[in-house]
Write a protein that holds these residues in place. Structure first.
Motif, mmCIF file in Angstrom:
data_model
loop_
_atom_site.group_PDB
_atom_site.id
_atom_site.type_symbol
_atom_site.label_atom_id
_atom_site.label_comp_id
_atom_site.label_asym_id
_atom_site.label_seq_id
_atom_site.Cartn_x
_atom_site.Cartn_y
_atom_site.Cartn_z
ATOM 1 N N ILE A 109 -10.523 -3.210 10.677
ATOM 2 C CA ILE A 109 -9.465 -3.028 11.259
ATOM 3 C C ILE A 109 -9.311 -2.079 12.850
ATOM 4 C CG2 ILE A 109 -6.773 -1.507 11.862
ATOM 5 C CD1 ILE A 109 -6.800 -2.622 9.261
ATOM 6 N N ARG B 126 -9.422 4.035 -11.070
ATOM 7 C CA ARG B 126 -8.916 3.323 -9.918
ATOM 8 C C ARG B 126 -7.306 2.801 -10.983
ATOM 9 N NH1 ARG B 126 -12.576 -1.814 -8.015
ATOM 10 N NH2 ARG B 126 -11.162 -2.254 -6.613
ATOM 11 N N ARG B 127 -6.778 2.095 -10.305
ATOM 12 C CA ARG B 127 -6.305 1.486 -10.379
ATOM 13 C C ARG B 127 -5.115 1.926 -11.952
ATOM 14 N NH1 ARG B 127 -9.532 -4.484 -10.241
ATOM 15 N NH2 ARG B 127 -9.292 -4.534 -9.384
ATOM 16 N N TYR B 128 -4.749 3.159 -11.662
ATOM 17 C CA TYR B 128 -3.904 4.339 -12.137
ATOM 18 C C TYR B 128 -2.380 4.137 -11.983
ATOM 19 C CZ TYR B 128 -7.056 5.279 -16.197
ATOM 20 O OH TYR B 128 -8.004 5.474 -17.359
ATOM 21 N N PHE C 259 -14.498 1.291 -0.014
ATOM 22 C CA PHE C 259 -14.401 -0.004 1.052
ATOM 23 C C PHE C 259 -13.247 0.170 1.516
ATOM 24 C CE2 PHE C 259 -10.478 -1.343 -1.465
ATOM 25 C CZ PHE C 259 -10.878 -1.301 -2.677
ATOM 26 N N ALA D 229 0.735 -1.065 0.006
ATOM 27 C CA ALA D 229 -0.015 0.733 -0.145
ATOM 28 C C ALA D 229 0.504 0.813 0.034
ATOM 29 C CB ALA D 229 -0.663 -0.192 1.222
ATOM 30 N N ILE E 292 -12.948 2.913 -4.026
ATOM 31 C CA ILE E 292 -11.440 2.934 -2.987
ATOM 32 C C ILE E 292 -12.629 3.479 -2.181
ATOM 33 C CG2 ILE E 292 -9.436 3.070 -2.648
ATOM 34 C CD1 ILE E 292 -8.844 1.588 -5.320
ATOM 35 N N TYR F 244 -0.372 2.680 13.158
ATOM 36 C CA TYR F 244 -0.140 0.860 13.031
ATOM 37 C C TYR F 244 1.313 -0.105 13.322
ATOM 38 C CZ TYR F 244 -4.236 0.959 9.271
ATOM 39 O OH TYR F 244 -5.630 1.109 9.227
ATOM 40 N N GLY G 236 -4.883 -7.778 -10.662
ATOM 41 C CA GLY G 236 -5.947 -7.070 -9.796
ATOM 42 C C GLY G 236 -6.356 -8.486 -8.891
ATOM 43 N N TRP G 237 -6.869 -8.159 -7.773
ATOM 44 C CA TRP G 237 -7.311 -9.217 -7.019
ATOM 45 C C TRP G 237 -9.361 -9.952 -7.624
ATOM 46 C CZ3 TRP G 237 -11.835 -9.643 -3.599
ATOM 47 C CH2 TRP G 237 -12.350 -8.385 -3.842
ATOM 48 N N ARG H 74 1.209 4.374 -2.777
ATOM 49 C CA ARG H 74 0.648 5.320 -2.729
ATOM 50 C C ARG H 74 2.292 6.559 -2.855
ATOM 51 N NH1 ARG H 74 -4.083 7.277 -2.788
ATOM 52 N NH2 ARG H 74 -2.614 8.913 -3.357
ATOM 53 N N MET I 224 -4.185 -8.828 1.694
ATOM 54 C CA MET I 224 -5.520 -8.171 2.535
ATOM 55 C C MET I 224 -6.130 -7.973 2.279
ATOM 56 S SD MET I 224 -3.862 -5.815 4.475
ATOM 57 C CE MET I 224 -2.686 -3.806 4.023
ATOM 58 N N LEU J 275 1.636 7.403 -6.449
ATOM 59 C CA LEU J 275 0.557 8.383 -6.906
ATOM 60 C C LEU J 275 1.418 9.624 -5.757
ATOM 61 C CD1 LEU J 275 -2.498 6.252 -6.848
ATOM 62 C CD2 LEU J 275 -1.123 6.465 -8.367
ATOM 63 N N LEU K 241 -0.697 7.342 8.331
ATOM 64 C CA LEU K 241 -1.719 6.067 9.073
ATOM 65 C C LEU K 241 -0.530 4.983 9.511
ATOM 66 C CD1 LEU K 241 -4.643 4.604 9.494
ATOM 67 C CD2 LEU K 241 -4.804 4.037 6.477
ATOM 68 N N THR L 225 -6.301 9.126 4.008
ATOM 69 C CA THR L 225 -5.594 9.084 3.873
ATOM 70 C C THR L 225 -6.828 8.998 2.630
ATOM 71 O OG1 THR L 225 -4.602 7.576 4.953
ATOM 72 C CG2 THR L 225 -4.358 6.451 2.140
ATOM 73 N N PHE L 226 -8.168 8.308 3.013
ATOM 74 C CA PHE L 226 -8.565 8.293 2.062
ATOM 75 C C PHE L 226 -10.269 8.925 2.066
ATOM 76 C CE2 PHE L 226 -7.118 4.136 4.371
ATOM 77 C CZ PHE L 226 -6.755 3.984 2.595
HETATM 78 C C1 HEM Z 1 -5.946 -3.286 6.281
HETATM 79 C C2 HEM Z 1 -5.878 -2.557 5.572
HETATM 80 C C3 HEM Z 1 -6.100 -2.106 3.623
HETATM 81 C C4 HEM Z 1 -7.010 -3.386 3.233
HETATM 82 C C5 HEM Z 1 -7.750 -4.477 3.723
HETATM 83 C C6 HEM Z 1 -7.031 -2.821 1.743
HETATM 84 C C7 HEM Z 1 -7.475 -3.218 0.253
HETATM 85 C C8 HEM Z 1 -7.703 -3.361 -0.473
HETATM 86 C C9 HEM Z 1 -8.492 -3.332 -1.430
HETATM 87 C C10 HEM Z 1 -8.699 -4.730 -1.402
HETATM 88 C C11 HEM Z 1 -7.730 -2.695 -2.427
HETATM 89 C C12 HEM Z 1 -8.108 -3.094 -4.141
HETATM 90 C C13 HEM Z 1 -7.191 -3.523 -4.839
HETATM 91 C C14 HEM Z 1 -7.352 -3.186 -6.401
HETATM 92 O O1 HEM Z 1 -8.502 -2.453 -6.558
HETATM 93 O O2 HEM Z 1 -6.768 -4.220 -6.720
HETATM 94 C C15 HEM Z 1 -7.369 -1.331 -2.711
HETATM 95 C C16 HEM Z 1 -6.836 -0.709 -3.353
HETATM 96 C C17 HEM Z 1 -6.060 0.329 -2.463
HETATM 97 N N1 HEM Z 1 -5.023 0.330 -1.340
HETATM 98 FE FE1 HEM Z 1 -5.599 -0.227 0.377
HETATM 99 N N2 HEM Z 1 -5.912 -1.357 2.154
HETATM 100 C C18 HEM Z 1 -4.967 -1.542 2.925
HETATM 101 C C19 HEM Z 1 -5.216 -0.071 3.187
HETATM 102 C C20 HEM Z 1 -4.226 0.252 2.280
HETATM 103 C C21 HEM Z 1 -3.461 1.591 3.280
HETATM 104 C C22 HEM Z 1 -3.393 1.702 4.431
HETATM 105 C C23 HEM Z 1 -3.293 1.991 2.256
HETATM 106 C C24 HEM Z 1 -2.180 3.879 2.219
HETATM 107 C C25 HEM Z 1 -1.495 3.640 2.392
HETATM 108 C C26 HEM Z 1 -4.018 1.802 0.955
HETATM 109 C C27 HEM Z 1 -4.294 2.084 -0.592
HETATM 110 C C28 HEM Z 1 -4.910 2.108 -1.199
HETATM 111 C C29 HEM Z 1 -5.040 1.761 -2.431
HETATM 112 C C30 HEM Z 1 -4.264 3.948 -3.224
HETATM 113 C C31 HEM Z 1 -5.380 1.222 -3.574
HETATM 114 C C32 HEM Z 1 -5.718 1.600 -4.971
HETATM 115 C C33 HEM Z 1 -5.206 0.558 -5.803
HETATM 116 C C34 HEM Z 1 -5.951 1.223 -7.461
HETATM 117 O O3 HEM Z 1 -5.885 1.607 -7.636
HETATM 118 O O4 HEM Z 1 -6.605 -0.184 -7.491
HETATM 119 N N3 HEM Z 1 -4.613 0.328 1.560
HETATM 120 N N4 HEM Z 1 -6.988 -1.694 -0.873
#
Ligand code: HEM
Ligand code: CU
Lengths: 538, 316
Positions: free
Chosen positions: A397, A449-451, A388, A49, A385, A476, A139-140, A53, A80, A56, A472, A435-436
């Motif tokens: 969490i 997303r996914r860019y 969810f 993650a 993004i 943690y 992608g997942w 970031r 994750m 990006l 963040l 963050t979100f």
């Molecule tokens: C327990 C913590 C987290 C979980 C369960 C989680 C879960 C996910 C999931 C399922 C996706 C979608 C991936 C995809 O589209 O294929 C995702 C995307 C993403 N996550 Fe997390 N995430 C977590 C924490 C974080 C944290 C801490 C950050 C930032 C530091 C972060 C940043 C991102 C970003 C930027 C994407 C977008 C990627 C995209 O463009 O698809 N995530 N995350």
């Protein structure tokens, strides 16, 4: 605080050495095996993650190449979702607490419980191997026909990892269901069960009914990739949208696997730290079942722009609205429970407050996506993004950390430093929103997303988001440090440091191997706090 | 460093206003419930803060009236969202009669557009102002998704089928066009621009006439080259049905079922000719799978369409 010494024999010191852990059949030790492994996966996913970031931070793809970026977010998602969020609360806190909360000595099938941990680790090894030997870039979500024909990454190996891990989920769910049905202490009727147990019961139903579908789906992807059968590939007469139906038929209910256990934790926290039984017990219990059941009927809301028929869209939209209601009911009941409570602000309760806030935002923004005309614009943008992450990450969490703090004294027999815990909680809350939060805005602006690269006008929000992610990430790490410290140096915990109710607080901390020397007889619900003039709380 | 802090995308299509109105409603509902829950939690947490260590809360077991209220009020509100959202959705998914047709083909990693008169462009799409435009979209490889944020429109572009999308642009200018369905390495580079021009400028841009033949002309040429014309005689005396007036009409099959001859039907008849046989004919047509590209298919469809028929029947 009571500082009586730990009872001499407990599940932790009853047997030493690696072998006594790796061959244990004690649900409490297995819970700890899971705790270490899900934590390791969490930080692995967190590392991905952070890379995402950092990339990006600027519109260009200057930190990593697009291919690498695609593999990063794929691994982030897979790790994750399948290796952290789904097992996190059930396999650690659920495993540890369900037998104790129902007055049993162990789960119904202790060997199967250990087996499910080994399966989980095996699945993890496959996935990590897939990542180390070139990675996966689908992608997942593994959408076909990209995953079946176009991608030339390790799709089959990663898919196998998920396939294998699925069995771990199914076995855990099965074990919980049988345990709750068969092993409740005398007097512990269904309507005296702690809400934590109810929520795990509902979660287990989803696990055993839904997981086989994802297993079959990734298997079909592997078969199609290997043998070109034409299941999903239109060039061979297959249907690419069929994949999406199969995938979301599991993966939508799966988000409830991630969130229901957290709701169970929050129900316990709110009761313990308001010293009150829950407002509307039956409504909270049944809302878990309602979420689990209706949750199976809404998968099509992921397909509003896929060209599915307008009428299918209408049906999925309205059912998605229905599934939001039991969640709303829970939020109102938690809030009402605080009314006339004796509310303390101990760190577990701060996590519960945080959960209620983040989950409310996550849930309400989900309604945007269930609203047909609105989802068209938002689908597959950063709004998704943000949504969810609020629900799954904010929800799961905060539930996980809140529960871990609350039961930490029970699990380890030690207290953690409360000041640090409060600080970390605040840190995580601020970091999370920074963050979100901006991602909702940049999502409505239209950032997909996914860019790996994006249009420059989106940058300011991405910079804020990356700044938040840094905070963040630090947030943690802090609990990692003080929890580790507390195992060795923490103050010795009493049997019931919070003055809480529930069978788990009636046995020593840490619990003896067999949990209860004498099977308890239950005469009332688990969270009856009689008026203070009748009962002196220690 | 940052010259602009954009909060909100431009609203440059007829649809955008409707989507934004819905958005503001949803934001208002969200803000209200956020504030309600947030304030109650904070107020209760402070007002009922534990005073001494052995204090417990007051036993309250619940209230059926409250449970019903906070079940049915949110249910009512979500039903408003549902109905409103469905109305906007119906509007967005039903192109008006007589919308201008443009064909789009997605391919890793570019957008190809073909205008009816033959003009083609890549990662650019020129459209006239104030005219409803209907895009018919197919993919040559994997799933893509066609998204113009400033118009609030989006649809997946799926291999093996056609999805459509329509809009009426209301502001001249250039707007981003993104791919939003992950499609591989250069997914994030699959970006284009939509240029909205005054109708007269659009005509001028088209160059006042076919550059390399209109789509239908190209289709007609293909029809000859692929020897389709040897069976599909215009007078209906051939081994295959005449295609005159077929498009949009209802066709009866040998199985007794009927189908509407729309884009998908014509496409399937070319690629998978044995799937649906017209009543009264033998299944002798060869398959053209692999012989015609996605773009040629669109040209053939445009040609069949140009032979007349119930145009609207196929578009609805
Ligand atoms: C327990 C913590 C987290 C979980 C369960 C989680 C879960 C996910 C999931 C399922 C996706 C979608 C991936 C995809 O589209 O294929 C995702 C995307 C993403 N996550 Fe997390 N995430 C977590 C924490 C974080 C944290 C801490 C950050 C930032 C530091 C972060 C940043 C991102 C970003 C930027 C994407 C977008 C990627 C995209 O463009 O698809 N995530 N995350
Ligand atoms: Cu694409």
């Amino acid at each position: 605080m009571d500082t009586t010494a730990t009872p001499t024999l407990n599940y932790l010191n009853n047997g030493h050495g690696l072998k006594s852990w790796l061959l244990t059949r004690d649900h409490k030790r297995i819970a700890l095996l899971y705790l270490w492994s899900v934590t390791a996966f969490f930080f692995l996913g967190g590392f991905f993650a952070l890379m995402i970031r950092l990339e990006l931070l600027t519109p260009a793809s200057d930190l990593v190449q697009p291919d690498t970026y695609n593999k990063l977010f794929t691994m982030h998602g897979i790790v994750m979702v399948f290796f952290f969020l789904i097992p996190s609360i059930p396999a650690t806190l659920g495993n540890f607490l369900i037998p104790i909360m129902i007055g049993a000595k162990d789960l119904a099938f202790p060997r199967i419980n250990l087996l499910s941990w080994y399966i989980y680790i095996l699945g993890g090894l496959f996935t990590i191997t897939a990542a180390l030997t070139g990675g996966v870039d689908t992608g997942w979500t593994f959408y076909a026909p990209y995953s079946t024909t176009a991608s030339n990454s390790n799709v089959i190996l990663a898919g196998l990892g998920i396939f294998i891990t699925g069995f771990s989920s199914i076995l855990t769910g099965l074990n919980f269901i049988v345990t709750v049905h068969r092993m409740r202490a005398p007097g512990l009727t269904w309507f005296r069960l702690p809400l934590f147990v109810w929520s795990h019961y509902a979660t287990s139903l989803i696990m055993i009914l839904g997981t086989p579908v994802i297993a079959i789906t990734v298997l079909l992807v592997a078969v199609e990739r290997g043998l070109h059968l034409g299941i999903f590939d239109p060039a061979l007469g297959g249907d690419p949208v069929l994949f999406q139906h199969l995938f979301w038929f599991y993966s939508h209910p799966a988000v409830y696997i991630m969130i229901l256990p957290a709701m169970g934790v929050v129900s316990e926290l709110v009761q313990a730290f308001a010293r009150k039984n829950i407002f509307g017990y039956a409504f909270v219990a049944f809302s878990s079942l309602a979420i689990a059941i209706i949750g199976f009927l809404v998968w099509g809301h992921h397909l509003f722009v896929s060209g599915q028929s307008t009428y299918a869209g209408l049906v999925f939209s309205i059912i998605s609205m229905f599934v939001a209601i039991p969640s709303a009911v829970k939020v109102f009941n938690w809030t009402a429970t605080l009314y006339k409570g004796s509310v303390s602000w101990d760190s577990p309760m701060l996590y519960a407050f945080g959960f209620i806030g983040l989950f409310t935002i996550g849930g309400l923004t989900g309604l945007f996506l269930a609203t047909l005309g609105m989802d068209i614009h938002m689908h597959d943008t950063y709004f998704i993004i943000a949504h969810f992450h609020y629900v799954m990450v904010g929800g799961a969490i905060f539930g996980f950390l809140g529960g871990l703090h609350y039961w930490w004294p029970k699990i380890t027999g030690r207290m953690y430093p409360e000041g640090w815990a409060k600080f970390a909680c605040l840190n995580i809350f601020i970091g999370f929103n920074l963050t979100f939060g901006p991602q909702f805005i940049v999502g409505y602006l239209g950032m997909p997303r996914r860019y790996a690269m994006y249009a420059p006008e989106f940058q300011v929000w991405n910079v804020l988001s990356t700044a938040g992610a840094t905070i963040l990430g630090i947030g943690y790490l802090i609990p990692m440090v003080y929890f580790t410290w507390s195992i060795f140096k923490g103050e010795i915990a009493s049997a019931n440091p919070w003055g809480a109710r529930g069978l788990e607080w009636e046995i020593p901390s840490p619990p003896p191997t067999e949990n209860f020397l004498v099977t308890p007889i239950v005469t009332h619900g688990t969270h009856q706090y009689a008026p203070s003039h009748e009962v002196g709380i220690v | 460093m940052f010259t602009n802090f954009p909060f909100f995308p431009e609203a440059a299509s007829e649809q955008a206003g409707q989507v934004d109105a819905l958005y503001f409603f949803l934001v208002a509902v969200t803000a209200f419930f956020m504030a309600l829950v947030g304030i109650l939690v904070v107020v209760f947490a402070i007002k009922f803060h534990r005073k001494h260590a052995d204090e417990v809360g007051v036993e309250i077991h619940g209230s059926l009236v409250l449970e019903l209220l906070w079940t049915f009020i949110p249910l009512g509100i979500t039903m408003v969202m549902f109905v409103w959202g469905a109305q906007v959705f119906f509007h967005m998914t039903r192109p008006p009669k007589g919308a201008m047709d443009i064909y789009i083909v997605g391919k890793q990693w570019m957008w190809k557009a073909q205008h009816m008169d033959g003009a083609r462009e890549i990662n650019e799409l020129h459209v006239p102002l104030g005219v409803p435009v209907k895009l018919t979209m197919g993919s040559e490889d994997v799933i893509h998704s066609f998204f113009i944020p400033d118009f609030r429109v989006k649809a997946d572009v799926i291999p093996g089928r056609y999805n459509t999308l329509w809009f009426t642009a209301t502001k001249p200018g250039r707007y981003h066009l993104f791919c939003t369905q992950y499609c591989g390495t250069k997914h994030s580079a699959m970006i284009g621009w939509v240029t909205v021009m005054e109708p007269s400028d659009y005509q001028a841009w088209l160059g006042g006439g076919p550059v390399n033949g209109s789509m239908a002309d190209n289709g007609a040429k293909l029809f000859q080259d692929l020897a389709c014309a040897t069976c599909h005689l215009e007078n209906g005396q051939g081994r295959a049905p005449s295609l005159k007036g077929v498009y949009g009409s209802t066709v009866t099959l040998t199985t007794g079922q009927t189908v509407t001859a729309d884009d998908a039907y014509v496409r399937e008849s070319i690629l998978n000719s044995q799937a649906k046989i017209v009543a009264g004919y033998q299944p002798i047509m060869p398959t053209f799978q692999g012989l015609v590209s996605e773009e040629q298919l669109l040209q053939l469809i445009a040609y069949v369409k140009s032979l007349g028929g119930n145009q609207q029947g196929a578009t609805k």
